[in-house]
Design an enzyme around this catalytic site. Structure first.
Site, PDB file in Angstrom:
ATOM      1  CB  THR A   4      34.444  43.213  36.436  1.00 35.59           C
ATOM      2  OG1 THR A   4      35.734  42.975  36.980  1.00 35.59           O
ATOM      3  CG2 THR A   4      33.579  41.990  36.648  1.00 35.59           C
ATOM      4  N   GLY A  50      33.362  50.151  41.511  1.00 43.33           N
ATOM      5  CA  GLY A  50      32.980  50.994  42.644  1.00 43.33           C
ATOM      6  C   GLY A  50      32.765  52.430  42.201  1.00 43.33           C
ATOM      7  CD  GLU A  53      42.071  44.289  41.878  1.00 45.88           C
ATOM      8  OE1 GLU A  53      42.931  43.895  41.067  1.00 45.88           O
ATOM      9  OE2 GLU A  53      41.307  45.236  41.635  1.00 45.88           O
TER      10      GLU A  53
END
Lengths: 673, 673
Positions: A157, A196, A441
């Site tokens: 992303t 993350g 997701e």
């Protein structure tokens, strides 16, 4: 002040448990998928929660953002070590599922309630290298990652693109002179944003970038890029990196941003199992099938349903049910003792349908998991036939389950009144984890529209007489006649949900046809009809949950008392969903306005049927106090003592007078305004 | 890394504003209630936001819980000083509304986004003493509080009791020998729990306790109790006090707990305007009317609708609309530029109905405010006739408006995808403020049931031919015949909502009758029917919002372009509410299944009508960047630059390598696992 927690179980909870009409362990085993699974889950849980070094001295909500992160890194290292200990102790070998269950599931959330900065290393990086790397690449990178010599993340992303992957802007140009790729961020919006562990934790990332060779763009491909020096952890030249800042939840996940200024990496850092760039002249050799990468996406969505939606909804329902059995308030009849709030119909209606939903989703996710395994085996054998159906179901079920879980958790939180607003209740944290999954997701609306595209195709096929796949079999039978009388039976409910889905699919298709016939482009017609398309996909997944749950309770081999409980829960799930979507039932099913009062009465009596076993049903979720970690939901029901105990953990309460009195308040009060 | 914010407005936003068909200032004045009000609001805003000492160096989300509180005390002192400066500068004199608008409204949330530890001093303590103290008590306590020589709070809710005030357990026994009251907490559940500022801030509290004189309990009465020494701020003997801990939001409000161990206070610390305890023998003299204290409750609920529900929903809609005009994603047509996401029908449907709701609630809360003023004057003249109607409306409107605002804010947040999950977007904070209001000052379900009790009374009256009050006039006309054809007009919509409310009121009443006829007690029947009772109260308030909005747009004197916009917004508000409650319309209004496609098309075309002016409508809310304080919603639309700028405010990003690398991660990576 000091609080003593009574060692006895609250008398109301005790009485609730005495009323239980079924074998709790039988239900626990059923939900786990077998008594062996219950046992191994308990052993694993005990192994981790007994470790005092994983407990918080001060609850994370009192720490600064920076301290939360540092504490999460400390604990994550301990947990990974313990996983290795567990593997060698149990002779289990390392499985990705084990990491996922510990890092992503209930157990993980108990040890690291605010997210895990290491999660993507095991959950995304290693599987991606296994799926997309050559054998040689797998040997090198998976071995380094598995032994945790390096810490990796997965960077897809960007600041400007999430949903539309083809729009990603990061580039990777092949330079045949040096046999290198040049990673670059041509715009601000091309910065990677969200991965993350990217902020300050990982030293390597799998980066998705637009591949260019010989001046031509070949679309998105995966590249392993070193971000930080392995010894000093300093960002390497050309790497602009940091964390993206505080969020609604998951503040220990260290989500990061990443920009490239012409960063060069060796050619063999592109994962080349599927597509390749030849060394000498940069010739691009295409992948055989794009569909192969669907597998990972489906896997993640299927995992989400159980690991995030179901487990957190089960927690919230456990907390709300136990609290409602302990809390007494108001008078039902003047002069009588204040009733347990669980005896109020409105309270039952806030909680019990969500209890039923948690079980419906457990059963559906178990089903989906089995199908996923089957389809994966078929894929490996070269058979792609079932992929579109599984993909369509994983999209709409992920959307519906995360939405319903988030909605249900908030309903449970509010059913606990003001005390549910407290962080220590864990309900806000649980919501934060689940609502995030409504977006990541695959954003839910986008996912529904993907399922809708599949349904529109099926609708055209069924009209021309083709056979439907299992999950859309109902389309073969057409719409019902209003003259068939409605009956309050489970079979009839299942049919009703199918009729609603079929009706909405037809409505969406008609709208598309009408708009195209009036001269609109298909794209315009699609957008103009998209509210209806979303609705039909949602109805399709709702009908599916009802059908799977109903099939299950009809066929499952359990003791009669448990069978009764499961049947009532299934009926409540269906009836409460019907009443929340009443308009569609009046339009498309055989339900008539005159049937509604009977349905309301059925719902009222189902709530009453479930009431005596409610506490025992949530007990069967078998979420131990250490994992639930909520004063409102503890097994012994000593709610008020525990609330005060939690309050006294606030560092503000460590001193009778806060420093702000001397610094600001006293001078102000004495200033004679 | 350093980010430069462009000084130019994003070109998409520029284009949106050029398309505006109406005078934005006209709408702003309308929503403010007059151009003079717009001007004074802007002057007040400028006075506060231009003060650099009120700005955050580090956003509060990065601070520890303790630091958040200390910073809030610092700022609160500054703000109170500035309010006094403003008063003397503007020759305004001190008004409670001014304090409320600054401490509780948009301006307050801009300066103290996580709540104000001093709020109850002005918003609850002073009004309560004015309303319930004798003239002598008012002279002493209000003067000390107004000059801020003391800092006070209002302590009612206890650990064990919130909703059921009669169940409060704190006792105040009169001791005629010493002419004192003895405040005591007989149980753990009798501890005061929740009052804002109670933890470490206030040194006095107005405490609600069960009054006992001569061995008899006389119910809840108000007592002023000193909690802490005025010089040292140490808790006084017998006072057990602290904060209750971290919460979902409002972490700077310093909500506290308070237990008494036989604390003695002078007799004249009981507020005695209404009820009295005589000095010598403790004789109790009763209050003349209980209804007089209703006024404060109604005042707080009416204030909440505008100060919390409307203002925060307006913020969320502003952020989501501007972001959706700037964000571009996916392809609508292959090869074309990625569209602004505001062009997706699904996105419009997530945002525009909430835009309409914000305006519907503004208009309704203005109306309610006027009625409140009228009724208050009547009350002062001894006329209590309108009180039950106003009380019933304030209950159900508080419930519906806080619920719809919270729901709408979450819809807006999710419409911003992942970026809406970031704290800096302000959407999570805004949700935290509003969802709290779903519970405090009357839990929403409990409030609906209070309105329902009033509606059941009206239903019996109307059946015996009595005239109905203004807000329930529709009950006089009975239910519609299904043979009247549905028309897509505003008048018809208003009627439809009335029919639904009337139908649900009848259904609830029938259920009560049926159960009582079958031998159940009235209390049992009430509980058994409570889902239907809640539904009818909700439908009643929804119908009221639609009617007030529709009356307003029909009668308001504005320019034709603005009239068109307001009419479309009102229609969208009504149609989208109808479609979300379709089942009830098919049951109780003249809507038939065959009308639904037309309603869907109407909704689709209303979304298209509003689309060109959407950005200009939210501009008219006139929420300046300093108050909105969201990178996603800034006026210039430089979303991505501002997101990166915000990320770089995280203290974690101040160092390239976090200390946890040296302490935990490096030893772990090098440990050869």
């Amino acid at each position: 002040m000091e609080v003593k927690i009574r060692q006895v179980v609250n008398e109301d909870l005790l009485r609730e448990r005495q009323k239980c009409t079924f074998d709790k362990e039988e239900l626990t085993n059923l939900l786990d998928g077998g008594s062996d699974k219950t046992q191994s889950r308990r052993e694993l849980t005990e192994f981790f929660i007994s470790d005092k070094s994983l407990k918080d001295d001060v609850p994370p909500e009192y720490l600064s953002h920076k301290e939360k992160y540092e504490e999460a890194v400390r604990k994550s290292c301990l947990i990974l070590k313990k996983i290795k200990d567990w593997e060698s102790q149990s002779n289990n070998g390392g499985s990705a599922e084990l990491f996922q269950s510990i890092l992503g599931g209930m157990l993980g959330s108990a040890m690291l309630s605010d997210g895990v900065p290491f999660a993507l290393h095991h959950v995304m990086f290693i599987p991606a290298v296994l799926g997309q790397g050559t054998l040689k690449q797998q040997a090198y990178w998976v071995s380094r990652a598995w032994n945790v010599e390096i810490m990796c993340t997965y960077a897809q992303t960007e600041l400007g693109h999430g949903t539309f992957i083809r729009g990603l802007e990061t580039t990777a140009h092949y330079d045949p002179r040096t046999e290198e790729f040049i990673l670059h961020s041509p715009t601000l919006t091309s910065y990677k944003w969200w991965p993350g562990g990217l902020g300050h934790t990982a030293n390597y990332a799998l980066v998705m970038a637009q591949l260019y060779t010989n001046g031509q763009c070949h679309g998105i491909h995966p590249f392993i890029v070193q971000l930080r020096d392995e010894d000093t952890h300093m960002p390497l030249p050309g790497i602009k990196i940091g964390e993206i800042g505080a969020k609604l939840g998951m503040n220990a996940t260290n989500n990061g941003y990443l920009g490239f200024d012409h960063v060069r990496i060796p050619r063999d850092h592109m994962l080349m199992k599927h597509a390749q760039v030849l060394k000498v002249d940069g010739t691009y050799i295409k992948s055989l099938s794009d569909k192969l990468t669907y597998g990972t996406m489906i896997f993640v969505r299927v995992s989400l349903i159980k690991g995030v939606a179901v487990s957190n909804l089960a927690k919230a329902v456990t907390i709300a049910t136990r609290y409602s059995a302990v809390r007494r308030q108001s008078e039902m009849k003047p002069g009588e003792r204040e009733p347990q709030i669980i005896d109020y119909k409105t309270q039952q209606h806030k909680i019990f349908p969500n209890l039923a939903t948690a079980i419906a989703m457990t059963i559906t996710s178990n089903w989906l998991w089995n199908v996923y395994s089957d389809v994966t085996s078929q894929l490996e054998a070269g058979n792609l036939d079932s992929l579109p159906e599984l993909h369509a179901m994983s999209c709409c079920l992920k959307a519906l389950c995360t939405f319903e879980a988030a909605r249900g958790i908030e309903e449970c939180r509010k059913s606990c009144g003001g005390h549910g607003y407290m962080t220590c209740s864990k309900l806000p944290t649980v919501y934060g984890l689940v609502t995030a999954a409504e977006t990541y997701e695959g954003e839910n609306t986008v996912l529904y529209l993907q399922t809708a595209r599949y349904l529109m195709k099926l609708w055209h096929q069924v009209k021309s007489g083709e056979k439907m796949p299992y999950t859309a079999k109902y389309l073969e039978s057409g719409l019902p006649s209003k003259s068939i009388p409605w009956k309050n039976t489970l079979t009839n409910l299942v049919e009703g949900f199918n009729h609603v889905a079929a009706g909405l699919i037809q409505t969406a298709s008609d709208s598309l046809d009408r708009l195209v016939a009036s001269g609109k482009s298909p794209e315009h017609a699609w957008n103009e009809s998209s509210l209806r398309l979303v609705q039909c996909a949602e109805a399709h997944s709702r009908a599916f949950l009802v059908m799977i749950f109903s099939d299950y309770v009809t066929n499952v081999k359990v003791s009669p008392p448990l069978k009764t409980i499961l049947t009532r829960l299934c009926e409540l799930f269906a009836v409460s969903n019907l009443l929340r979507n009443l308009g569609h039932f009046l339009m498309y099913s055989s339900t008539r306005a005159s049937d509604v009062d009977g349905l309301l009465q059925w719902q009222e009596s189902l709530l009453a049927d479930i009431r005596p076993n409610a506490v025992s049903i949530v007990d069967s979720f078998d979420i131990c106090d250490e994992i639930l970690d909520s004063p409102l939901g503890s097994y012994d029901g000593n709610v008020y003592e525990r609330l005060l105990e939690e309050a006294n953990k606030s560092p503000l309460n460590a001193e009778p007078v806060n420093v702000s009195f001397y610094k600001y308040l006293k001078p102000f009060l004495k200033s004679n305004m």
